[in-house]
Write a protein that holds these residues in place. Sequence first.
Motif, short mmCIF file in Angstrom:
data_model
loop_
_atom_site.label_atom_id
_atom_site.label_comp_id
_atom_site.label_asym_id
_atom_site.label_seq_id
_atom_site.Cartn_x
_atom_site.Cartn_y
_atom_site.Cartn_z
N MET A 50 -8.94 -31.41 12.57
CA MET A 50 -8.73 -29.96 12.51
C MET A 50 -7.76 -29.65 11.38
SD MET A 50 -6.58 -29.49 16.05
CE MET A 50 -4.97 -30.24 16.31
N VAL A 51 -7.72 -28.36 11.02
CA VAL A 51 -6.89 -27.93 9.90
C VAL A 51 -5.94 -26.83 10.36
CG1 VAL A 51 -8.65 -26.28 9.10
CG2 VAL A 51 -6.92 -27.11 7.51
N GLU A 52 -4.70 -26.92 9.96
CA GLU A 52 -3.70 -25.93 10.35
C GLU A 52 -3.93 -24.63 9.59
OE1 GLU A 52 1.18 -25.32 10.34
OE2 GLU A 52 0.31 -27.34 10.12
N LEU A 53 -3.75 -23.51 10.28
CA LEU A 53 -3.96 -22.19 9.69
C LEU A 53 -2.64 -21.45 9.50
CD1 LEU A 53 -7.07 -20.89 11.68
CD2 LEU A 53 -7.02 -22.08 9.49
N PRO A 54 -2.64 -20.48 8.57
CA PRO A 54 -1.46 -19.62 8.43
C PRO A 54 -1.30 -18.72 9.67
CG PRO A 54 -2.92 -19.48 6.51
CD PRO A 54 -3.68 -20.19 7.58
N ASP A 55 -0.24 -17.98 9.68
CA ASP A 55 0.06 -17.09 10.81
C ASP A 55 -0.62 -15.74 10.56
OD1 ASP A 55 1.10 -16.00 13.10
OD2 ASP A 55 3.10 -15.66 12.28
N TYR A 56 -1.92 -15.66 10.81
CA TYR A 56 -2.69 -14.43 10.57
C TYR A 56 -2.29 -13.34 11.56
CZ TYR A 56 -5.91 -17.24 7.72
OH TYR A 56 -6.47 -18.06 6.77
N VAL A 57 -2.42 -12.10 11.10
CA VAL A 57 -2.24 -10.93 11.96
C VAL A 57 -3.53 -10.13 11.95
CG1 VAL A 57 -0.96 -8.80 12.36
CG2 VAL A 57 0.25 -10.85 11.55
N LEU A 58 -4.10 -9.91 13.12
CA LEU A 58 -5.31 -9.11 13.29
C LEU A 58 -4.94 -7.77 13.89
CD1 LEU A 58 -7.71 -11.85 14.75
CD2 LEU A 58 -7.16 -11.37 12.35
N GLU A 59 -5.96 -6.94 14.13
CA GLU A 59 -5.76 -5.66 14.80
C GLU A 59 -6.53 -5.68 16.11
OE1 GLU A 59 -4.00 -2.89 13.85
OE2 GLU A 59 -3.25 -3.86 12.04
N VAL A 163 -14.07 -22.00 16.15
CA VAL A 163 -13.32 -22.47 17.32
C VAL A 163 -11.94 -22.92 16.84
CG1 VAL A 163 -13.24 -24.07 19.25
CG2 VAL A 163 -15.44 -23.19 18.47
N PHE A 164 -10.93 -22.58 17.64
CA PHE A 164 -9.55 -22.86 17.29
C PHE A 164 -8.81 -23.50 18.46
CE2 PHE A 164 -11.12 -19.04 15.21
CZ PHE A 164 -10.92 -19.33 13.87
N MET A 165 -7.75 -24.20 18.13
CA MET A 165 -6.87 -24.78 19.14
C MET A 165 -5.44 -24.36 18.83
SD MET A 165 -6.37 -28.76 20.35
CE MET A 165 -7.73 -28.68 21.52
N ARG A 166 -4.67 -24.09 19.88
CA ARG A 166 -3.27 -23.68 19.73
C ARG A 166 -2.35 -24.76 20.27
NH1 ARG A 166 0.62 -21.38 23.00
NH2 ARG A 166 -0.83 -21.39 24.77
N ASP A 167 -1.32 -25.05 19.50
CA ASP A 167 -0.25 -25.95 19.95
C ASP A 167 1.06 -25.21 19.73
OD1 ASP A 167 1.40 -27.99 20.71
OD2 ASP A 167 0.96 -29.29 19.00
N GLY A 168 1.57 -24.62 20.79
CA GLY A 168 2.74 -23.75 20.64
C GLY A 168 2.37 -22.52 19.82
N ASP A 169 3.07 -22.27 18.73
CA ASP A 169 2.79 -21.14 17.86
C ASP A 169 1.93 -21.52 16.65
OD1 ASP A 169 4.04 -19.30 19.40
OD2 ASP A 169 5.81 -19.06 18.13
N THR A 170 1.42 -22.73 16.65
CA THR A 170 0.61 -23.19 15.53
C THR A 170 -0.87 -23.20 15.93
OG1 THR A 170 2.41 -24.60 14.75
CG2 THR A 170 0.23 -25.04 13.86
N VAL A 171 -1.73 -22.63 15.07
CA VAL A 171 -3.16 -22.55 15.34
C VAL A 171 -3.91 -23.46 14.36
CG1 VAL A 171 -5.19 -21.04 15.37
CG2 VAL A 171 -3.00 -20.20 16.24
N TYR A 172 -4.89 -24.16 14.89
CA TYR A 172 -5.72 -25.05 14.10
C TYR A 172 -7.19 -24.63 14.22
CZ TYR A 172 -1.57 -28.00 14.43
OH TYR A 172 -0.28 -28.48 14.38
#
Length: 234
Positions: A50-59, A163-172
Amino acid sequence: MSAETVTAPGKPPVVDAATWRSALDELRRREKAATRELDAIAAQRRRLPMVELPDYVLEGEAGPVRLVDVFDGRSQLITYHHMWTDGALWQCGGCTGFTSQFTRLDFLDNYDARFVVVTNGPIDEALAYRDKVGNTMQWYSSAQSSFGADVDAPAGGGFAVNVFMRDGDTVYRTWHTNGRGTEQLSYTFALIDLLPWGRQEEWLDSPDGWPSRPTYSGWLDSPDIAKAYGKEPE
């Protein structure tokens, strides 16, 4: 085995029960092999990196929301990226019909997962359209973010599933598909493919005389979905 009885075009031949059972058993071997192959594919999917993602903000309905909070406390998230044209009266009929299937998603709670819709359209338009067509999923907008483009669902592009996975505040990001890859999430095609005539689309490998029509012509369009699940089309 008895000889086949000739029937009218567009209908399977009529045979005795033993001949039918033999043909079914032959097909069943292929069906079981396909099931085992799907199991193997799923096993490989579970082993994907998996790859780590930035901290995106959606609406969302309540305003800006971080991608990590879209998980709503779960560890896993599926997003369907709905095709979108700003200001259109009706959005993509395929996306509208596909997402209308998912009226009960609470079973995902037992799997620590959530399934939501994301679109590149403005959130007010997206929520109004959701209500118009009677969709019961949770919708989010990435119109103010690069999220859609970064996960292979850019504005003006096609539909997709991520599909994504969360580990604490980090999303992959763990998996992605588009096109016919989304069919595995749909029960509609699975049911239609069981029928003797199947999807009845011109690209299919069907016997001579089988009903055939242009691809997509049997699909419900967005106004049909609204009539069945939402408001009467204007």
